[in-house]
Scaffold this motif. Structure first.
Motif, PDB file in Angstrom:
ATOM      1  N   LEU A  12       1.012  31.166  27.429  1.00 30.57           N
ATOM      2  CA  LEU A  12       0.520  29.871  27.911  1.00 30.57           C
ATOM      3  C   LEU A  12      -0.459  30.079  29.064  1.00 30.57           C
ATOM      4  CD1 LEU A  12       0.580  26.749  28.100  1.00 30.57           C
ATOM      5  CD2 LEU A  12       2.563  26.999  29.610  1.00 30.57           C
ATOM      6  N   ALA A  13      -0.074  30.904  30.040  1.00 30.88           N
ATOM      7  CA  ALA A  13      -0.961  31.172  31.169  1.00 30.88           C
ATOM      8  C   ALA A  13      -2.241  31.868  30.708  1.00 30.88           C
ATOM      9  CB  ALA A  13      -0.232  32.022  32.206  1.00 30.88           C
ATOM     10  N   ARG A  14      -2.080  32.784  29.752  1.00 32.06           N
ATOM     11  CA  ARG A  14      -3.262  33.499  29.232  1.00 32.06           C
ATOM     12  C   ARG A  14      -4.198  32.540  28.513  1.00 32.06           C
ATOM     13  NH1 ARG A  14      -2.623  38.783  25.253  1.00 32.06           N
ATOM     14  NH2 ARG A  14      -4.859  39.154  24.849  1.00 32.06           N
ATOM     15  N   ILE A  40      -7.639  20.618  26.153  1.00 29.35           N
ATOM     16  CA  ILE A  40      -6.662  21.471  25.473  1.00 29.35           C
ATOM     17  C   ILE A  40      -5.539  20.566  24.982  1.00 29.35           C
ATOM     18  CG2 ILE A  40      -5.105  23.441  25.681  1.00 29.35           C
ATOM     19  CD1 ILE A  40      -6.755  24.369  28.074  1.00 29.35           C
ATOM     20  N   VAL A  41      -5.333  20.527  23.676  1.00 29.70           N
ATOM     21  CA  VAL A  41      -4.339  19.648  23.071  1.00 29.70           C
ATOM     22  C   VAL A  41      -3.157  20.500  22.616  1.00 29.70           C
ATOM     23  CG1 VAL A  41      -3.876  17.946  21.278  1.00 29.70           C
ATOM     24  CG2 VAL A  41      -6.158  18.088  22.302  1.00 29.70           C
ATOM     25  N   LEU A  42      -1.976  20.237  23.185  1.00 24.86           N
ATOM     26  CA  LEU A  42      -0.739  20.902  22.766  1.00 24.86           C
ATOM     27  C   LEU A  42       0.015  19.963  21.834  1.00 24.86           C
ATOM     28  CD1 LEU A  42       0.534  22.484  26.110  1.00 24.86           C
ATOM     29  CD2 LEU A  42      -0.914  23.496  24.360  1.00 24.86           C
ATOM     30  N   VAL A  43       0.304  20.433  20.626  1.00 22.97           N
ATOM     31  CA  VAL A  43       0.959  19.610  19.618  1.00 22.97           C
ATOM     32  C   VAL A  43       2.471  19.757  19.762  1.00 22.97           C
ATOM     33  CG1 VAL A  43       1.193  19.149  17.148  1.00 22.97           C
ATOM     34  CG2 VAL A  43      -1.015  19.873  18.083  1.00 22.97           C
ATOM     35  N   GLU A  44       3.124  18.700  20.170  1.00 22.55           N
ATOM     36  CA  GLU A  44       4.581  18.613  20.281  1.00 22.55           C
ATOM     37  C   GLU A  44       5.191  19.795  21.028  1.00 22.55           C
ATOM     38  OE1 GLU A  44       6.516  17.819  16.589  1.00 22.55           O
ATOM     39  OE2 GLU A  44       5.611  15.849  16.362  1.00 22.55           O
ATOM     40  N   PRO A  45       4.827  20.018  22.279  1.00 22.53           N
ATOM     41  CA  PRO A  45       5.503  21.074  23.054  1.00 22.53           C
ATOM     42  C   PRO A  45       6.965  20.717  23.289  1.00 22.53           C
ATOM     43  CG  PRO A  45       4.096  19.743  24.469  1.00 22.53           C
ATOM     44  CD  PRO A  45       3.805  19.306  23.063  1.00 22.53           C
ATOM     45  N   ASP A  46       7.824  21.737  23.283  1.00 23.17           N
ATOM     46  CA  ASP A  46       9.257  21.504  23.468  1.00 23.17           C
ATOM     47  C   ASP A  46       9.614  21.523  24.959  1.00 23.17           C
ATOM     48  OD1 ASP A  46       8.989  24.138  24.073  1.00 23.17           O
ATOM     49  OD2 ASP A  46      10.143  24.888  22.362  1.00 23.17           O
ATOM     50  N   TYR A  47      10.913  21.352  25.232  1.00 24.10           N
ATOM     51  CA  TYR A  47      11.361  21.207  26.619  1.00 24.10           C
ATOM     52  C   TYR A  47      11.103  22.472  27.428  1.00 24.10           C
ATOM     53  CZ  TYR A  47      14.408  20.348  30.618  1.00 24.10           C
ATOM     54  OH  TYR A  47      14.894  20.197  31.891  1.00 24.10           O
ATOM     55  N   ALA A  48      11.347  23.660  26.831  1.00 24.39           N
ATOM     56  CA  ALA A  48      11.134  24.913  27.575  1.00 24.39           C
ATOM     57  C   ALA A  48       9.686  25.053  27.994  1.00 24.39           C
ATOM     58  CB  ALA A  48      11.564  26.099  26.715  1.00 24.39           C
ATOM     59  N   LEU A  49       8.752  24.677  27.117  1.00 23.95           N
ATOM     60  CA  LEU A  49       7.338  24.775  27.457  1.00 23.95           C
ATOM     61  C   LEU A  49       6.961  23.740  28.511  1.00 23.95           C
ATOM     62  CD1 LEU A  49       4.814  26.373  26.741  1.00 23.95           C
ATOM     63  CD2 LEU A  49       4.275  24.665  25.013  1.00 23.95           C
ATOM     64  N   LEU A  50       7.566  22.559  28.437  1.00 24.60           N
ATOM     65  CA  LEU A  50       7.290  21.540  29.445  1.00 24.60           C
ATOM     66  C   LEU A  50       7.696  22.014  30.835  1.00 24.60           C
ATOM     67  CD1 LEU A  50       8.471  18.277  27.638  1.00 24.60           C
ATOM     68  CD2 LEU A  50       6.156  19.185  27.807  1.00 24.60           C
ATOM     69  N   GLN A  51       8.802  22.747  30.940  1.00 21.99           N
ATOM     70  CA  GLN A  51       9.239  23.254  32.234  1.00 21.99           C
ATOM     71  C   GLN A  51       8.279  24.284  32.787  1.00 21.99           C
ATOM     72  OE1 GLN A  51      12.026  21.900  33.925  1.00 21.99           O
ATOM     73  NE2 GLN A  51      11.530  20.480  32.281  1.00 21.99           N
ATOM     74  N   ILE A  71       5.039  24.087  32.251  1.00 20.80           N
ATOM     75  CA  ILE A  71       3.862  23.322  32.663  1.00 20.80           C
ATOM     76  C   ILE A  71       4.122  22.604  33.976  1.00 20.80           C
ATOM     77  CG2 ILE A  71       2.331  21.432  32.001  1.00 20.80           C
ATOM     78  CD1 ILE A  71       2.878  22.190  29.073  1.00 20.80           C
ATOM     79  N   ASP A  72       5.225  21.860  34.042  1.00 17.50           N
ATOM     80  CA  ASP A  72       5.585  21.114  35.246  1.00 17.50           C
ATOM     81  C   ASP A  72       7.081  20.823  35.172  1.00 17.50           C
ATOM     82  OD1 ASP A  72       5.951  19.360  37.363  1.00 17.50           O
ATOM     83  OD2 ASP A  72       4.014  18.394  37.080  1.00 17.50           O
ATOM     84  N   PRO A  73       7.889  21.322  36.118  1.00 17.56           N
ATOM     85  CA  PRO A  73       9.341  21.078  36.063  1.00 17.56           C
ATOM     86  C   PRO A  73       9.715  19.608  36.090  1.00 17.56           C
ATOM     87  CG  PRO A  73       8.830  22.837  37.620  1.00 17.56           C
ATOM     88  CD  PRO A  73       7.519  22.223  37.221  1.00 17.56           C
ATOM     89  N   ALA A  74       8.840  18.763  36.622  1.00 21.41           N
ATOM     90  CA  ALA A  74       9.140  17.333  36.662  1.00 21.41           C
ATOM     91  C   ALA A  74       8.830  16.627  35.353  1.00 21.41           C
ATOM     92  CB  ALA A  74       8.349  16.666  37.789  1.00 21.41           C
ATOM     93  N   LEU A  75       8.249  17.351  34.421  1.00 24.38           N
ATOM     94  CA  LEU A  75       7.886  16.760  33.133  1.00 24.38           C
ATOM     95  C   LEU A  75       9.125  16.687  32.255  1.00 24.38           C
ATOM     96  CD1 LEU A  75       5.389  15.750  31.584  1.00 24.38           C
ATOM     97  CD2 LEU A  75       5.069  18.068  30.754  1.00 24.38           C
ATOM     98  N   GLY A  76       9.383  15.515  31.666  1.00 20.43           N
ATOM     99  CA  GLY A  76      10.600  15.317  30.880  1.00 20.43           C
ATOM    100  C   GLY A  76      10.302  14.958  29.439  1.00 20.43           C
ATOM    101  N   LEU A  77      11.146  15.470  28.546  1.00 17.70           N
ATOM    102  CA  LEU A  77      11.122  15.084  27.133  1.00 17.70           C
ATOM    103  C   LEU A  77      12.195  14.022  26.969  1.00 17.70           C
ATOM    104  CD1 LEU A  77      10.223  15.524  24.189  1.00 17.70           C
ATOM    105  CD2 LEU A  77      11.906  17.346  24.036  1.00 17.70           C
TER     106      LEU A  77
END
Length: 404
Positions: free
Chosen positions: A120-122, A133-144, A146-152
């Motif tokens: 992801l960082a790369r 940059i469009v991420l298609v349906e990122p899961d909870y682990a990926l959201l964390q 990106i931003d720990p405050a981001l919730g699914l």
């Protein structure tokens, strides 16, 4: 013709010989031709099978641009190409690094479950100049990541109800207001400090922009079987076809580094480590609190020294005063049996018949004579004189056994 002269060597005449054809030779030739025909037929069938399966579900991932199946996005990729958009597919981190990404490029990432923290960082570093940059349906682990405050918030099935955009300013420079999205399932994302959001669903939205990323929770809108529902096609074409170039990145789990591996520590909550330390320190404090430090041994003088003979005399007087001759006889018998057993190298808890048999063998007397004295079933003495005689008999038996 003239006859050959005398003395001239004559050249032998050779005639071609023909090998006779046998039935076995004919059969072997037929077998060889049959084998060649079978091999050729198999090769032809294999070639036809490979040719007919070309373009099939070679990439069965969801929203894959080369997947013609129901969950693939080949139809959308081909429409983008027909509209003059250059579509480049990268299936590894190295291939994505080799792709040209600039301000005229839209990067779309499908199969985000294979996107690790390092990849992801790369990807974000290489696509820092991209239009979006469009991420298609990122899961909870990926959201964390990106931003720990981001919730699914939810994975919802909306049925036949379409979700309206309700975003007049659009998302990432793309106008989407007035369009609707209709999918069988959707992921709703929530972040209080999100830059932009579209298609509100519950307490979140199906499309959210966080920094340089566009999170698309309605990834099914890109697939072949649902792209024609509601305004899914218009949303997909506006979002992905707004720029002249699209780099479609399909991550590979093999690109992840060793630190991305899932371990027990990564699965546990953050408070487990400090909690274990607190528990360990509490245990140490409890041990220090309850632990008794033993110093050197100290001797204490007894207040009264009682001789053994005095103890025996006192117990005898108590037995005599109580008149319990049976208890006195039982005590004498037990002491004599234990002494004889020790002398004969037997266990002190050996039954009376065994001790009597060993003592009789030692003394060379009948077993009944010894068993009468050591038997627990012996009749208790009736008078004090009988108790004294019984004690004398036991003492005599002990002396005889101790005699070498």
């Amino acid at each position: 013709m003239s006859a050959p002269t005398a003395g001239a060597p004559t050249r032998p005449t050779t005639r071609p010989t023909t090998r006779p054809t046998t039935p076995s030779t004919t059969r072997s030739g037929r077998r060889s031709r049959l084998r060649l025909a079978v091999v050729a037929a198999l090769a032809l069938a294999l070639a036809v099978g490979v040719w007919t399966t070309r373009g099939g579900e070679q990439y069965p991932g969801a929203a894959d641009p080369r997947n013609p199946g129901a969950e693939g996005a080949q139809a959308l990729a081909r429409v983008l190409e027909d509209q003059g958009v250059e579509v480049t597919v990268a299936r590894s981190a190295d291939a994505f690094d080799e792709a040209r990404v600039d301000a005229s490029t839209t990067v779309v990432v499908s199969g985000t479950e294979q996107l690790a923290a390092s990849t992801l960082a790369r990807m974000r570093r290489h696509a820092s100049d991209a239009a979006r940059i469009v991420l298609v349906e990122p899961d909870y682990a990926l959201l964390q990541e990106i931003d720990p405050a981001l919730g699914l918030l939810s994975v919802a099935a909306e049925g036949d109800d379409a979700v309206a955009a309700r975003c007049p300013d659009g998302v990432a420079g793309v106008a989407l207001d007035g369009l609707t999205v209709e999918v069988d399932r959707a992921r709703s994302y929530h972040l209080d400090e999100a830059d932009e959001s579209c298609f509100p669903l519950g307490d979140g939205a199906l499309m959210l922009t966080v920094d340089d990323l566009v999170l698309l929770g309605a990834g099914a809108a890109l697939t072949n079987d649902q792209v024609t529902r509601a305004d899914n096609a218009a949303v997909a074409l506006r979002l992905l076809g707004h720029e002249p170039r699209v780099v479609w990145y399909v991550p590979d789990a093999a690109d992840a580094v060793g630190d991305d591996a899932v371990t027990i520590g990564t699965l546990l909550p953050d408070w487990v480590g400090p909690g274990l330390w607190v528990l360990a320190l509490s245990g140490v404090a409890l041990v220090l609190w309850r632990f008794r430090r033993l110093g050197p041994l100290s001797t204490e003088p007894l207040p009264v020294v009682v001789r053994a003979v005095e103890t025996a005399s006192s117990r005898g007087r108590m037995y005599r005063r109580s008149g319990d001759r049976a208890h006195a006889a039982r005590a004498l018998r037990g002491a004599a049996r234990a002494d004889i057993a020790g002398r004969l190298r037997l266990d002190r808890g050996t039954p009376a018949p065994v001790v009597a048999e060993a003592a009789a063998r030692q003394l060379g007397v009948p077993v009944e004579m010894v068993a009468t004295l050591l038997d627990d079933e012996r009749t208790s003495p009736a008078t004090d004189q009988d108790l004294v005689r019984y004690a004398q008999d036991l003492a005599r038996l002990r002396r005889e056994v101790h005699r070498p």
